[in-house]
Design a protein around this motif. Structure first.
Motif, short mmCIF file in Angstrom:
data_model
loop_
_atom_site.label_atom_id
_atom_site.label_comp_id
_atom_site.label_asym_id
_atom_site.label_seq_id
_atom_site.Cartn_x
_atom_site.Cartn_y
_atom_site.Cartn_z
N PRO A 65 32.89 35.92 59.18
CA PRO A 65 32.27 36.54 58.00
C PRO A 65 32.27 35.62 56.80
CG PRO A 65 33.70 38.12 59.10
CD PRO A 65 33.95 36.79 59.75
N ALA A 66 33.35 34.85 56.62
CA ALA A 66 33.41 33.94 55.47
C ALA A 66 32.34 32.86 55.58
CB ALA A 66 34.80 33.32 55.36
N ALA A 67 32.06 32.42 56.82
CA ALA A 67 31.04 31.38 57.02
C ALA A 67 29.65 31.90 56.66
CB ALA A 67 31.07 30.89 58.46
N LEU A 68 29.42 33.18 56.89
CA LEU A 68 28.13 33.78 56.55
C LEU A 68 27.91 33.73 55.04
CD1 LEU A 68 25.65 35.34 57.66
CD2 LEU A 68 26.93 37.44 57.23
N VAL A 69 28.95 34.06 54.29
CA VAL A 69 28.86 34.00 52.83
C VAL A 69 28.68 32.56 52.37
CG1 VAL A 69 30.11 34.40 50.67
CG2 VAL A 69 30.22 36.10 52.51
N ALA A 70 29.43 31.64 52.97
CA ALA A 70 29.34 30.23 52.58
C ALA A 70 27.95 29.67 52.86
CB ALA A 70 30.40 29.41 53.31
N ALA A 71 27.36 30.05 53.99
CA ALA A 71 26.02 29.56 54.34
C ALA A 71 24.98 30.06 53.34
CB ALA A 71 25.66 30.00 55.75
N ARG A 72 25.10 31.33 52.94
CA ARG A 72 24.16 31.86 51.95
C ARG A 72 24.29 31.14 50.62
NH1 ARG A 72 26.39 36.14 49.85
NH2 ARG A 72 26.32 35.25 47.76
N ARG A 73 25.52 30.89 50.22
CA ARG A 73 25.73 30.23 48.94
C ARG A 73 25.22 28.79 48.98
NH1 ARG A 73 31.49 32.02 46.27
NH2 ARG A 73 30.93 34.19 45.85
N GLN A 74 25.37 28.11 50.12
CA GLN A 74 24.87 26.75 50.23
C GLN A 74 23.35 26.72 50.08
OE1 GLN A 74 24.82 24.86 54.10
NE2 GLN A 74 25.31 22.87 53.22
N LEU A 75 22.69 27.65 50.74
CA LEU A 75 21.23 27.70 50.65
C LEU A 75 20.75 28.11 49.26
CD1 LEU A 75 20.45 29.30 54.11
CD2 LEU A 75 19.76 27.02 53.37
N SER A 76 21.58 28.86 48.56
CA SER A 76 21.19 29.34 47.23
C SER A 76 21.61 28.38 46.13
CB SER A 76 21.80 30.72 46.97
OG SER A 76 21.33 31.64 47.93
N GLY A 77 22.34 27.34 46.50
CA GLY A 77 22.71 26.33 45.51
C GLY A 77 24.06 26.52 44.87
N GLY A 78 24.95 27.28 45.50
CA GLY A 78 26.30 27.41 44.96
C GLY A 78 26.72 28.85 44.78
N THR A 79 27.70 29.06 43.90
CA THR A 79 28.25 30.39 43.68
C THR A 79 27.32 31.20 42.77
OG1 THR A 79 29.49 29.60 41.78
CG2 THR A 79 30.60 29.56 43.91
N PRO A 80 27.41 32.53 42.83
CA PRO A 80 26.62 33.36 41.91
C PRO A 80 26.98 33.05 40.46
CG PRO A 80 27.57 34.67 43.67
CD PRO A 80 28.21 33.33 43.75
N VAL A 81 26.08 33.36 39.55
CA VAL A 81 26.36 33.14 38.14
C VAL A 81 27.56 33.97 37.71
CG1 VAL A 81 23.98 32.55 37.59
CG2 VAL A 81 24.71 34.93 37.49
N ALA A 82 28.23 33.49 36.67
CA ALA A 82 29.49 34.12 36.26
C ALA A 82 29.32 35.60 35.94
CB ALA A 82 30.06 33.38 35.05
N GLY A 83 28.16 35.99 35.40
CA GLY A 83 27.97 37.38 35.02
C GLY A 83 27.63 38.30 36.18
N ASP A 84 27.39 37.74 37.36
CA ASP A 84 27.00 38.56 38.50
C ASP A 84 28.24 39.01 39.26
OD1 ASP A 84 25.67 39.84 40.50
OD2 ASP A 84 24.72 38.06 41.36
N GLN A 85 29.01 39.88 38.61
CA GLN A 85 30.26 40.34 39.22
C GLN A 85 30.00 41.16 40.48
OE1 GLN A 85 33.07 39.29 38.27
NE2 GLN A 85 32.82 38.58 36.18
N TRP A 86 28.85 41.82 40.54
CA TRP A 86 28.53 42.64 41.71
C TRP A 86 28.56 41.80 42.98
CZ3 TRP A 86 27.07 47.86 40.92
CH2 TRP A 86 26.79 48.21 39.59
N THR A 87 27.82 40.67 42.96
CA THR A 87 27.73 39.84 44.15
C THR A 87 29.06 39.18 44.46
OG1 THR A 87 25.41 39.41 43.60
CG2 THR A 87 26.42 37.98 45.24
N ILE A 88 29.82 38.84 43.44
CA ILE A 88 31.14 38.24 43.66
C ILE A 88 32.05 39.23 44.37
CG2 ILE A 88 33.21 37.38 42.50
CD1 ILE A 88 31.36 36.23 40.34
N ILE A 89 32.04 40.49 43.92
CA ILE A 89 32.85 41.53 44.57
C ILE A 89 32.37 41.76 46.00
CG2 ILE A 89 33.44 43.98 44.54
CD1 ILE A 89 33.26 43.81 41.45
N ALA A 90 31.04 41.83 46.19
CA ALA A 90 30.49 42.06 47.52
C ALA A 90 30.83 40.93 48.46
CB ALA A 90 28.97 42.23 47.43
#
Length: 215
Positions: A65-90
């Motif tokens: 499951p962690a690899a799935l999140v990491a792959a999405r973040r790599q394709l999206s260019g990194g971590t969600p923006v600081a204000g996007d707490q929803w996606t960070i929690i999810a």
């Protein structure tokens, strides 16, 4: 006694979201509801009193499951923006395989900001993973909304292609990947991985057709 730890874990997760990750007050109710949904699902399906037993992983979208999140973040260019707490929690929930809970939080993110491409993409992935790799209509809708919100992002076509292939629509999934690769920059960090995946998919499709042609 196990139920006490389950409830305490839920309270700890809520406290983490509210006091550590600083989730906005307007999201507290939704976050609490998502956690309660997870506890309710455990109450209906879990068997806390039974000993654990190894079993084949059900989440075909990713064995990790962690690899799935990491792959999405790599394709999206990194971590969600600081204000996007929803996606960070999810993402924290998804890393632990709690895809239904993650989807509940991400629904709140998309209601709060219908143009949040990262949340739509994460929602599509969570729904596919929760459905054991099947591309359900809600997941397809989430991927389409992600693509509409970020038409130049490689994430939506990549994960939609993956979900199509996992659902048995090999040619449709391959077409998406081939189109994505054709337009990918030469120095894209995800290009080599996509090339390898596409080659494996081509080999699998060829093998399937070869077996079908054998009398």
């Amino acid at each position: 006694m196990t139920w006490v730890f389950v409830v305490l874990l839920g309270l700890a997760a809520f406290g983490l979201a509210v006091f550590v990750l600083k989730a906005p007050r307007r999201t507290w109710e939704l976050t609490g509801s998502a956690l309660m949904l997870g506890l309710a699902g455990y109450a209906l399906q879990g068997s806390a009193g039974l000993p654990g037993a190894p079993k084949v992983a059900r989440e075909r979208a990713s064995g990790d499951p962690a690899a799935l999140v990491a792959a999405r973040r790599q394709l999206s260019g990194g971590t969600p923006v600081a204000g996007d707490q929803w996606t960070i929690i999810a993402d924290a929930l998804a890393r632990n395989g709690q895809y239904a809970d993650a989807a509940g939080v991400l629904l709140g993110a998309t209601e709060h900001d219908p143009n949040n491409a990262e949340a739509w993409l994460a929602l599509g992935n969570a729904l596919v993973a929760h459905a054991e790799g099947a591309l359900t209509p809600p997941a397809l809708y989430a991927y389409n909304r992600a693509a509409a919100a970020a038409p130049d992002s490689p994430g939506p076509p990549f994960f939609l292609g993956l979900a199509l292939a996992q659902s048995g629509k090999l040619d449709e999934g391959r077409a998406l990947w081939a189109q994505l690769l054709a337009g990918a920059p030469k120095d894209a960090p995800w290009r080599a991985d996509l090339e390898a995946r596409l080659a494996r998919l081509d080999a699998f499709i060829a093998g399937q057709r070869g077996r079908a042609a054998t009398p």
